[in-house]
Design an enzyme around this catalytic site. Structure first.
Site: not given
Ligand code: PLP
Length: 410
Positions: A228, A265-266, A332, A361
Site C-alpha cells: 500500500g 509492497p508492490g 477505439c 500495474y
Molecule cells: N498485498 C495485497 C493482498 C494486495 O492486494 C496488494 C495490491 O493489490 C498488495 C499487497 C500490493 O499493494 P501495493 O502495490 O500498493 O503495495
C-alpha cells in the site's frame, strides 16, 4: 538517460511502445526498505501483481525478497524466477482448490485466508496432501485508506478479508483443525496510500486483536501488514510516506510482538522504476483541442483509463513552445486517454515521449485489446540493457485460438 541508458537509442533498437525498468532504482528501493526494518524480525514479500516480469522477480530473489502471490500463475512465475516457496505468501479472495493444491505441493510459506469457506477448503486439501498448511486470517479492519475507491480494500463493504468478530470465531474453530495451523494475522487496506493515518488505525486494530487472541491462549507467529505504500506520480505534489516513518510506526505498534512481520509492497518497489516509451503517431487538431495520438494505448497502460490516474508525460525533445494537448492512444474508446489539457512542448509525428511512474500495474495489467500485441519490456542496469520480454508477434497474439474443429455435445 535512464539508468545510464540513452532512451533515444533504446527506442530505435527496441521500437515503441516499450517498457523500460531501472534495476538500479529497484535495488535502491529494496535496500531502503530493508534498512528501515533492520533489526526487526521481518520478511519482504513483493506483491507480484505489480510487475510480474520474470526478470523483476529474479531481481527480488537475488535480494532475498519473497513473493506475495494471488494465483497459480504468479506462483509458477515466482518459483521459476528463483523465489523459494518458503518465502511465498498466497493471498486472494478466490483461490480455487486447484490453486490451493499447487501451492501446497510447492510448499508455500503461508496462506492468507479470506473467507470461512476457504479455511475449510484449505483444511480439506491439506488433509488430502498429508501436510499442515500454515495460515493467516485476512482481517478487514474497516479503515478508509483515503485512496482511489477502486484500490481501497480495507473498508467493511469491500470484498476482502473478514471482520474481527468473524476472525475471532475462526481461531476457536481452527484449534480443532488437523491440517491447518492458523497462527497469523493479515491486513492490506489499499494501495497508493500517502498518509500514515490509515496505516496507524489499521495496525492498531490488528495489534489490539492480537493481544486479545494471545490473552485467550492463541499463538500468533506472524503479522502481515500488506502493501500500500504510495509513490510520487506527480513529483512535488504527491508526498510518499518516508519508509523510516512507516517502519517506526510498525516497530512502535508491534513493540510487544515476538514474531515475524511480513510486508507485501508492490508499487513502492517498482512503480517509479519504470517508464513507458512511446512515439507520437499523429498530431490532430480537433474542435478547440489539440490531440496527441501516441503509439501506446490503454491496453499497454490501463491506469489512466481505469483510475483516472495521473502519469507525467515527458517529451524527449526540448526548445519548442508550449501547447496544451489531450494525450490519447489509438484504441477505439474515449477512455483511451492518458492526459487532458496537458502542457507539453509542441510535438510532431515521430517524437519520442516517456510516460513515467509506469513500473507498477503497467505491463502486468496490459492486454491485447484492439488486437494490439503486448509491448516489449527492457531491463536497464547502469548503462546496459536487456530485453526481458520481446514484443509479442501477431502469431503469438493469436496462439491458442483456433477455428472450430469438431463440435462437442454436453
Ligand atoms: N498485498 C495485497 C493482498 C494486495 O492486494 C496488494 C495490491 O493489490 C498488495 C499487497 C500490493 O499493494 P501495493 O502495490 O500498493 O503495495
Amino acid at each position: 538517460m535512464f539508468d545510464g541508458v540513452d532512451l533515444h537509442a533504446l527506442a530505435s533498437a527496441v521500437q515503441t511502445p516499450c517498457y523500460a525498468y531501472s534495476a538500479t532504482a529497484i535495488r535502491q528501493r529494496i535496500a531502503g526498505l530493508q534498512a528501515a526494518f533492520k533489526g526487526l524480525d521481518h520478511r519482504i514479500c513483493y506483491a507480484v501483481k505489480a510487475n510480474s516480469n520474470l526478470a523483476i522477480l529474479q531481481l527480488m530473489a537475488q535480494h532475498d525478497v519473497g513473493a506475495d502471490i494471488v494465483s497459480a500463475g504468479e506462483l509458477h512465475r515466482s518459483l521459476r524466477a528463483g523465489i523459494p516457496a518458503e518465502r511465498i505468501v498466497f493471498s486472494g479472495v478466490g483461490k480455487t482448490a486447484e490453486e490451493v493444491d499447487a501451492a501446497l505441493t510447492a510448499g508455500v510459506w503461508r496462506f492468507n485466508v479470506e473467507s470461512h469457506d476457504e479455511l475449510h477448503v484449505l483444511q480439506q486439501r491439506a488433509a488430502m496432501h498429508g501436510v499442515c498448511a500454515r495460515a493467516a486470517v485476512r482481517i478487514n479492519p474497516d479503515v478508509d485508506a483515503q485512496t482511489h475507491a477502486k484500490i481501497s480494500t480495507g473498508k467493511a463493504e469491500n470484498k476482502f478479508g473478514v471482520s474481527i468478530d468473524e476472525a475471532r470465531r475462526w481461531f476457536d474453530e481452527a484449534a480443532g483443525m488437523s491440517h491447518v495451523r492458523l497462527d497469523g494475522l493479515h491486513a492490506h487496506i489499499g494501495s497508493q496510500i500517502l498518509s500514515l493515518d490509515p496505516f496507524r488505525r489499521a495496525l492498531r486494530r490488528v495489534e489490539d486483536f492480537r493481544r486479545e487472541l494471545v490473552d485467550s491462549g492463541h499463538v500468533i507467529g506472524s503479522i502481515d501488514i500488506g502493501g500500500g505504500l504510495g509513490v510520487a506520480y506527480r513529483p512535488g505534489l504527491d508526498r510518499p510516506i518516508p519508509v523510516q516513518d512507516y517502519a517506526a510506526l510498525v516497530r512502535e505498534t508491534f513493540a510487544d510482538f515476538r514474531g515475524t512481520v511480513v510486508l507485501e509492497p508492490g508499487r513502492y518497489l517498482v512503480g517509479e522504476a519504470g517508464v513507458l516509451l512511446t512515439r507520437v503517431v499523429r498530431v490532430k487538431e480537433g474542435e478547440g483541442r489539440h490531440f496527441l495520438v501516441l503509439d501506446a494505448a490503454m491496453n499497454d497502460l490501463l491506469r489512466p483509463s481505469l483510475y483516472d490516474a495521473w502519469h507525467d508525460i515527458v517529451p524527449l525533445h526540448e526548445g519548442r513552445e508550449t501547447v496544451r494537448y489531450d494525450v490519447v492512444g489509438p484504441v477505439c474508446e474515449t477512455g483511451d486517454t492518458f492526459a487532458r489539457d496537458r502542457a507539453l512542448p509542441r510535438c510532431r509525428a515521430g517524437d519520442l515521449l516517456m510516460i513515467t511512474g509506469a513500473g507498477a500495474y503497467g505491463a502486468s495489467m496490459s492486454s491485447t485489446y484492439n488486437s494490439r500485441p503486448l509491448a516489449a519490456e527492457v531491463l536497464l542496469d547502469d548503462g546496459r540493457y536487456a530485453v526481458v520480454r520481446r514484443r509479442q508477434t501477431l502469431a503469438e497474439m493469436m496462439a491458442g485460438e483456433q477455428l472450430p474443429q469438431a463440435w462437442n455435445e454436453t
